[in-house]
Design an enzyme around this catalytic site. Structure first.
Site, PDB file in Angstrom:
ATOM      1  N   ARG A 146      20.877 132.841  32.106  1.00  0.00           N
ATOM      2  CA  ARG A 146      19.576 133.053  31.487  1.00  0.00           C
ATOM      3  C   ARG A 146      19.168 131.730  30.845  1.00  0.00           C
ATOM      4  NH1 ARG A 146      17.718 136.427  26.052  1.00  0.00           N
ATOM      5  NH2 ARG A 146      15.479 136.194  26.457  1.00  0.00           N
ATOM      6  N   HIS A 147      17.876 131.436  30.842  1.00  0.00           N
ATOM      7  CA  HIS A 147      17.376 130.208  30.212  1.00  0.00           C
ATOM      8  C   HIS A 147      17.808 130.145  28.748  1.00  0.00           C
ATOM      9  CE1 HIS A 147      14.473 132.673  28.053  1.00  0.00           C
ATOM     10  NE2 HIS A 147      14.217 133.273  29.200  1.00  0.00           N
ATOM     11  N   GLY A 148      17.690 128.967  28.152  1.00  0.00           N
ATOM     12  CA  GLY A 148      18.055 128.777  26.751  1.00  0.00           C
ATOM     13  C   GLY A 148      17.002 129.321  25.797  1.00  0.00           C
ATOM     14  N   ALA A 206      20.701 131.968  26.907  1.00  0.00           N
ATOM     15  CA  ALA A 206      21.760 131.190  27.576  1.00  0.00           C
ATOM     16  C   ALA A 206      22.899 132.061  28.099  1.00  0.00           C
ATOM     17  CB  ALA A 206      22.309 130.089  26.672  1.00  0.00           C
TER      18      ALA A 206
END
Length: 453
Positions: free
Chosen positions: A69-71, A377
């Site tokens: 997952r994105h930050g 994240a």
């Protein structure tokens, strides 16, 4: 926003560590990654307790497939608009705020969020990804060695593309990955499979009836109590607030902790008991929209699940033929909405009883807590090993699964290492019989959404 202006706001934010100490474990999908790995607070590059024991004896890693997952990100434009609306109400009432300290403090709070930030990656989000890359390389040095090929893919969302670039940056200049600069490939068909599934979009994403449990909880006794408490603290008539506005106030507390590592005055509106109620509201939405609520939520992710196993298969075949592994490192950056359905498809974090509007108290010990599963994240990592000195040929290829850098036990064995043969056998039905096109076709007959789901 100008970073200098953003930095200048830091002194204006109240740093009240005790106010958020009891809240930070309940922020759901807006949780910091450090909530699941607290040791990272003191050492962002620590591999954590027991890190040395993850490699099976006499086994060499062949392939690593990571779905991230994105930050940490900024709020979306919609959330920022609702926060602006709530803040404006408090400003209008500021004249009579002398007897209302909470309202006065929040009226003075600088509303620094702008709609242009709309879900973009925060500086902390870049650090999340860079540090994750460094920890991953330290955990699997043979796979992240120089001259190894890295395939980086991402959803088309800016925060994911930037997260992919930050992950690559975290690996440093010494890893040249074959001499070419690694491009981040956009692949929405895998990272945003939910957008491409017509049945999910029509019957869940855009269907208000599908969220009936969420809506019922918003009107229920637990939320009503939180609503009344917040209205009283802000000296507002309770009719001027609703569950969405209260949730925005709560999430502002979470954003300021995740983005700036400060405790916002918005946190002072909530107790730990309030936080548990608001976490359940968030989890209900995740459960019914991305988790076990409807089969299509998880079935739509089988396109990603099958792709993972196709690459693992390819690595096994190349190894058997003594060929170099063509894709030793595959890192893909998506969303909480990418990981949550995938984990549900695999059967993880499933409670005996579904999450419902009327069973909040009974679900106090539930497995399905989105903040523990898909914080910023979040990462799910498949590692394929080739093992020497084995008793049988099917033990030659083994797999481990890590969620948020911790080994995850397999369902079929309750062990943290599985033969690749056993793992494929356990998920045989999904691998052979989950067909994305057919799963995602809208029903041709005229049935209601509830009947179909």
């Amino acid at each position: 926003m100008d970073p200098r202006r953003e930095a200048g706001l830091l002194p204006l934010l109240l740093v009240l560590p005790l106010a958020s100490a009891g809240l930070s474990g309940y922020f759901g999908t807006k949780s910091r990654y450090e909530e699941v790995n607290p040791y990272l607070v003191s050492d962002p590059l620590s591999l954590g307790p027991g890190a040395g024991g993850s490699l099976p004896a006499s086994c060499t890693p062949l392939q690593l497939r990571a779905v991230l997952r994105h930050g940490t990100r900024y709020p979306t434009a919609g959330q920022i608009r609702r926060l602006g609306e709530l803040h404006a109400r408090l400003l209008r009432r500021a004249a009579g705020a002398a007897a209302c300290p909470a309202a006065a403090a929040l009226a003075e709070w600088p509303m620094w969020y702008e709609e242009s930030l709309d879900g973009r990656l925060a500086p902390q989000g870049r650090r999340d990804m860079e540090q994750l890359a460094r920890r991953m390389a330290a955990r699997f040095p043979a796979l992240f060695a120089a001259r190894r090929r890295l395939a980086l893919a991402s959803s088309s969302k800016h925060r994911c593309l930037q997260s992919g670039a930050a992950f690559r940056r975290g690996l440093g200049p010494t890893l040249d990955f074959g001499g070419d600069e690694v491009e981040v490939e956009v692949n929405d068909s895998l990272m945003r499979f939910f957008d491409h599934c017509a049945k999910f979009v029509a019957l869940v994403e855009e269907n208000d009836a599908a969220m009936c449990q969420v809506n019922a909880f918003k009107e229920g006794s637990e939320m009503k109590k939180v609503l009344e408490k917040v209205a009283s603290a802000l000296c507002l008539p309770v009719e001027e607030l609703n569950a969405d506005l209260v949730q925005v106030a709560f999430l502002t507390c979470s954003y300021e902790l995740a983005i700036k590592n400060v405790t916002s005055p918005w946190c002072s509106l909530f107790t730990e008991e309030d936080a548990k109620v608001l976490e359940y509201l968030n989890d209900l939405k995740q459960y019914w929209k991305r988790g076990y609520g409807y089969d299509i939520n998880s079935r739509s992710s089988c396109v990603l699940f099958q792709d993972i196993f196709q690459h693992l298969d390819q690595a096994v075949e190349e190894s058997k033929s003594s060929k170099p592994i063509s894709s030793p490192l595959i890192v893909q950056v998506g969303h909480a909405e990418t990981l949550q359905p995938l984990l549900a498809l695999m059967g993880y974090f499933k409670d005996d009883e579904p999450l419902l509007a009327n069973n909040y108290a009974r679900q106090a010990q539930r497995k399905f807590r989105s903040g523990r599963i898909v914080p910023y994240a979040a990462n799910l990592v498949f590692v394929l090993y080739h093992c020497d000195r084995v008793n049988a040929s099917q033990e030659e290829y083994q797999v481990q699964l890590l969620l948020n850098e911790k080994l995850l036990a397999f369902h079929h064995s309750n062990e943290t290492t599985s033969t690749y043969t056993d793992l494929k056998e356990y998920y045989k039905d999904i691998l052979e019989n989950c067909h994305f096109k057919e799963e995602c076709e809208l029903p041709k007959v005229n049935v209601t959404a509830v009947d179909e789901l």
